[in-house]
Every structure is written in structure tokens, then in C-alpha cells.
Design a protein around this motif. Sequence first.
Motif, PDB file in Angstrom:
ATOM      1  N   ARG A 213       0.836  -1.208   0.000  1.00 42.18           N
ATOM      2  CA  ARG A 213       0.000   0.000   0.000  1.00 42.18           C
ATOM      3  C   ARG A 213       0.870   1.256   0.000  1.00 42.18           C
ATOM      4  O   ARG A 213       0.529   2.268  -0.615  1.00 42.18           O
ATOM      5  N   GLU A 214       1.998   1.194   0.688  1.00 43.84           N
ATOM      6  CA  GLU A 214       2.901   2.356   0.750  1.00 43.84           C
ATOM      7  C   GLU A 214       3.448   2.697  -0.635  1.00 43.84           C
ATOM      8  O   GLU A 214       3.565   3.872  -0.994  1.00 43.84           O
ATOM      9  N   SER A 216       2.047   1.606  -3.481  1.00 40.39           N
ATOM     10  CA  SER A 216       0.933   1.518  -4.439  1.00 40.39           C
ATOM     11  C   SER A 216       1.170   0.472  -5.520  1.00 40.39           C
ATOM     12  O   SER A 216       0.946   0.686  -6.712  1.00 40.39           O
ATOM     13  N   HIS A 242      -0.468   8.267   5.892  1.00 39.70           N
ATOM     14  CA  HIS A 242      -1.367   8.706   4.818  1.00 39.70           C
ATOM     15  C   HIS A 242      -1.714   7.582   3.859  1.00 39.70           C
ATOM     16  O   HIS A 242      -2.831   7.508   3.345  1.00 39.70           O
ATOM     17  N   TYR A 243      -0.772   6.657   3.586  1.00 41.90           N
ATOM     18  CA  TYR A 243      -1.045   5.621   2.593  1.00 41.90           C
ATOM     19  C   TYR A 243      -2.053   4.581   3.116  1.00 41.90           C
ATOM     20  O   TYR A 243      -2.585   3.789   2.346  1.00 41.90           O
TER      21      TYR A 243
END
Length: 558
Positions: A213-214, A216, A242-243
Amino acid sequence: MHIAFSATDSYVDYMGTAIYSIIQHHPQQELHFHILTRGFSSHSRFKLSLLESELVSIDVIEVNAGLFEGLPLKENISLETYFRILLPNLLPQLPRILYLDCDILVKGDLTELWQFDLNDSYLAGVNELDMLHRNPDYRQKIGFETDDIYVNAGVLLLDLAKMRKDQITELLFEKAEQLKDSIDYQDQDIINIALKGKIRPLAQKYNVTSYLREVSQPPLEEAAIIHFNWHKPWRKDQNSLHYNRPAFQLYRNYYQDYQQLTEQPITLLVNAHQVRPEALRQCLTSIQQQAYQRLDIVVLVSEKEADLLALARQYLDQDHRFRLREMKPTATRLDYYKQGIATTYSPYLIFVDAEDWLDADYVSGLYRHLYHEEADICLGAFTLFNEEDGIYSFFEPEIHQGSRTSTYLLENLFGLKWYESYRHLSLTGKIYRRQLFSQAHLINDYQSEDLWSLMLYLASKTLAFNGERTYVKRLKRVEEKQALHAETISLRRQELLSILTSFAVCKIPLQHVLNYYQEQLQILLETAWQLHERELVTQLEADLNRLTSLKLLASDKP
């Protein structure tokens, strides 16, 4: 499709959210869930049962935790993480299964994953890039080079038939014993080390972990399974990165929908009218520890009781489910409840005397029986506590668990004195559908709790009974009597006549009601004599004379 989870009681809602997300993305798919656990509470089992349907089944399998004694556990990891090792033997009828961790969310179709060709491998999983990029030294320490596959064990497709044939469960236990002093990631390390070279890689979209997720990779919209392997969306203190925020918000949406399905909001009105601070503390703590979590807890306290207000505010600060309503000093105990009802719109109501306390399964038990019996009111068994001698009294409920009509209750239980005094004529010890309070439209005209209770019975169609003893009443509190004067005697007399008329109109058997009516008139008569209220004495004597005729008519005598 067969899917397995391992879970503790404390994780059942997170697992439930994962199951709910799977169901939403496979509306026409036959789904069988197999839950490995050391044991679930009855409330956890009930919530899971609400997810079942014609296409969805949930099987809870209790595992002998003693098999895993001595194996290492990392902080915040439960023993249940090892249970997946047993899947080949626990499900001997299945050729394959998809294993998922509880902290996942499914946001896509898993059919392709379920049909994935394992070839000659024992299992398939997603190569874990979190460890590759964040802890490469450890990965190398346990024998994995950069190009080697080391899968995250949160999503595993297992060939159970092949694992049984080659006795892989026994191999994993042997490896666990050999490696227990040299590994950090429990069964994940054991599985990867023992089966190295016999694990197929899956596409990353099937296990989108924190690192993915960090960076993407893949983008969140392409993810089929999101895995919250580090930061948990249900913990407010882990919301800063935030990610994580888009995935966290998506999870919370599913979690809220799952809660709507499995736990309807219930309001507890806690009546702190003239109670002691220590008793209130015990009561509120017992409420805070309820297995049923979706509660709206309204504490009703006099605005002049500074010590009780301060105590109640402590719970407000600790738990968002608590609310405080300050009452006028002149308000009666029943006034507290009346005003409390006006503060909430929950579909279910429970009244609690703040001198009493509740077992952890109290709310859950009442709601489960109300739900299963499709009842309007559920009554529960109780224990009576005498503070003076420290003795607990256990009355036999004399009711078989299940559902009854209000006629049955009023005909068969009204004559039991212990039941009249401690449960039947009290608002506490029950759960009510809120709609009853509008159906019993004359209820606000009454100033007595016992008559409120009777009107609610009359308004109900079906009553449910929970035989579990999960409510404790204090004897001293139960026996408190309201001081009577001329005005209250007159009002009570009129209310008794009104309730008697209501019973007659509804064709409820009157024999026990008439006995109760006679006893109450006699109490009023004796008090009127003591107060030298001659007019009231005359009226009450006339009422008692008329009652004799009514009892003859209600009996079987000619």
C-alpha cells in the motif's frame, strides 16, 4: 468455495467483517467458512450465525490448544495463529481450502484465486515484500535469498489432499520444535522453511500488505484482498500514515455494515435515583464489560448529586457509549425512566437499577432470546443479593426457556410472590422492543412502576424467557417502599382501577390480578386509617366490598 480462519473471541468482529466482505463480493457463490478457535462465547456464535444463509454456512471447530504448548509467540500474536497447521487433519473431507487471516478485507472476486492451479505444490501465497524491504537481514538469516519465495501466511491456498498424503502437518510440527528458538514469525517461518520450493506465488493483488500500500503496487482499486498486517483500522492510534487512510476508510465502511447486521443498537437506561456511589461504580463497570458492544448507555442522575455526577463523567471520558442526563431533584425513580426513554431512538430498551449489576452475557442473552423467539419482551432469570448477610438467593424461574403469550405469564406467574416482588412488577431484568411504548399509549398516565410493567405485558404479543442467571438484584433496594399520603393514595387507587379495567377488556384471566388488586387496596386502606383520611377509608372499603363480588364472578364457583 471453502475458506478457513483462526480467531479468538476478541477478534470475532474483525473476522466477521472479513466474512461479510467476502459474502458481499460473491452473492451467488456457495460459501463454507471453517473457524478454528479455542472457544467462542455464545454471543460470538450468535453474531456469526446472523451471517449465514442458504448459500453461506459457518462451522466453528474447537482446537486443542495443548498441541501447541512450548511454541514461541511474538507480542500481540495469539496461539490461534498456529491452528492453520492442523487444517489437513481437521477437514479430512476437503481437497483444498483458502486460509485467510482475520485482519483482511476482500474487495474483489476470489473465484480465480480459488481455482488457481497448484500443480505439484503444497500451497500458494503472495511473496512478502514487507520483509524483503524492511527486514532483509532476518530473511537472509533464515535461509532466503532475494529471489527466493517467502510468502505472507495471511492468505494461503492449501492443497489439503496432497498435504495429508505427504503428512505435512506432522512435518510442520517437527520443524516447529526444531526452529522454536531461532525464528521470529511463528508458523509463517515454519511453513516457509519446511515447504521451501513447494510453494507457488500468487499475484500481489491477493494480499496487499502494508508495504504494497505504501508503494501503491498494485493500486488499491486493483486489490482483491487488503491485509492489515501491521497497522489496524480499528485502532485510532494507528491512523496517522497517509497511505493507509483510503484502505482504513474502506474497512470501516464494511465494519459499520457488519455491525448493523449483527448488533442492533440497544439503549440501557441506568437509574441512579438515590443510589450509593460504590454501587453505581459496580453497576457501570459491569455494563462496560458487556459482551454485547453496540450499546447506548444513558446514566440518569440527579443534578444535585455531585459525587454521582463526577463518577458518571469518569465513564463518559473512558467510553463514547456512555451519556449523562441530569435530573431534577424532585423527580421520582419512575420519572427518571420516563425522561430517559425520551432521550433515545434505539429499537430496544433495557432498564437497569444502578444498585444492581450484570454478568457480561446479560444484554447478549436477552437479545438472543428475543431475536430467536421474535418476541416483544424477553425476561431473564436473576439472583437476589442480601448485603446484610452476604447471601445470594437463587429462585427457580419456573418458566421453560422459549416463548409464551402475555396471557400465560399473567395467569401462571402472577400468583408467585417472589416473582411479583422481584421481577414481574419491575421494569428491570428485561429487554423491550421500543415500539411497545407507543402501543401502550396510556402508559405515561401511570405513576407506578408495577403498573407500567403490566401495561407493557398487555401491549406485547409474545414473551421470551432466558433461563441463564445473569442479573443480580439487591434485596435492600427491592424492598424500599414509597411513602404514601392522601394524594398518592387517591392516585394509586384510580390507577389500580384503571389497570383492572384494562385486564377485563383484554379478557386476561383475572383471578391472580384480583388477588393482587385486593392486597394493594388493603395496603392503601391501612395507610388511610393511619393518616385519619376518613373519606379515603370509606372509598377503599367500598372498593374492597365490590372486589368480593368480582372475585366470585372470576372464579369457577356458581
